[in-house]
Motif scaffolding. Structure first.
Motif, PDB file in Angstrom:
ATOM      1  N   PRO A   1     -28.421  58.054  47.959  1.00  0.00           N
ATOM      2  CA  PRO A   1     -27.457  58.848  48.723  1.00  0.00           C
ATOM      3  C   PRO A   1     -27.108  60.163  48.024  1.00  0.00           C
ATOM      4  O   PRO A   1     -27.102  60.246  46.796  1.00  0.00           O
TER       5      PRO A   1
ATOM      6  N   THR B   1     -28.926  60.037  52.987  1.00  0.00           N
ATOM      7  CA  THR B   1     -29.698  59.039  52.249  1.00  0.00           C
ATOM      8  C   THR B   1     -31.171  59.337  52.435  1.00  0.00           C
ATOM      9  O   THR B   1     -31.649  59.452  53.570  1.00  0.00           O
TER      10      THR B   1
ATOM     11  N   LYS C   1     -24.150  63.446  48.513  1.00  0.00           N
ATOM     12  CA  LYS C   1     -22.928  63.853  49.209  1.00  0.00           C
ATOM     13  C   LYS C   1     -22.867  65.380  49.286  1.00  0.00           C
ATOM     14  O   LYS C   1     -22.932  66.052  48.270  1.00  0.00           O
TER      15      LYS C   1
ATOM     16  N   SER D   1     -22.982  62.430  54.136  1.00  0.00           N
ATOM     17  CA  SER D   1     -23.807  61.723  53.157  1.00  0.00           C
ATOM     18  C   SER D   1     -25.220  61.673  53.712  1.00  0.00           C
ATOM     19  O   SER D   1     -25.427  61.395  54.892  1.00  0.00           O
TER      20      SER D   1
END
Length: 195
Positions: free
Chosen positions: A101, A95, A103, A93
């Motif tokens: 965020p 950010t 993925k 992940s």
């Protein structure tokens, strides 16, 4: 010709700043020689760091899993093809500076043909298993099935965390089903990088 201490010090500072600014992705205080670790879960921990690979244009990550418990564990880390190619089921992940965020799933194999087996890793108590994973093989998958590589991220500061979700076997082999794979979820330390 003798150089003054100030000239030498300025040259060192300039070279250091240039190496940081010209590097596409640099990490803050986390080397693969002395990794930081995530919180232990049922005796296992996970770590992520930037690999010292010399590939400035395609950064690589060192992702490690270690057994800090007192008993041995067995991980089903993903899939392995009949020709020996290993595909770990690791995702990260990311950010961004705005707190959003993203993925990304590791996927080095685009098409699977032939036999597929469980990617079994036996992790004895006190042992560590380390993977070197190229950033070019992490893809952001959207709801329409389109994928985008990490390399498409804009310049900026990011926080990266690696994840592993333990899983049971998908194999039809009854012996493999009895192995007792580790079923938990791991999260690594937070790696702060600048791209």
């Amino acid at each position: 010709m003798k150089l003054s201490k100030n000239v030498i010090l300025n040259a060192v500072v300039i070279c250091t700043l240039l190496s940081i600014l010209l590097s596409p992705m640099s990490s803050k205080g986390q080397s693969c020689d002395n990794p930081q670790w995530g919180v232990p879960v049922d005796g296992l921990q996970m770590s992520i760091s930037i690999a010292d690979s010399g590939k400035a244009n395609v950064p690589e990550f060192m992702v490690a899993l270690r057994n800090v418990g007192e008993k041995d564990s067995i991980l089903n880390l993903g899939i392995m093809l009949g020709n020996g190619v290993q595909e770990p089921d690791i995702w990260i992940s990311i950010t961004d500076a705005n707190g959003k965020p993203h993925k990304f799933q590791f996927a080095s194999i685009m098409m699977i043909e032939g036999r597929v087996y469980d990617y079994i890793v036996r992790l004895r108590a006190g042992s560590t298993y380390t993977l070197k994973l190229s950033s070019e093989h992490f893809y952001l998958l959207d709801t329409l099935g389109n994928s985008e590589s990490i390399s498409k991220l804009l310049s900026g500061k990011y926080m990266i965390t690696a994840h592993y979700d333990g899983r049971v076997t998908e194999s039809g082999n009854p012996d493999t089903r009895l192995m007792g794979f580790w079923p938990g979820k791991l999260q690594s330390n937070v790696l702060r990088v600048e791209k």
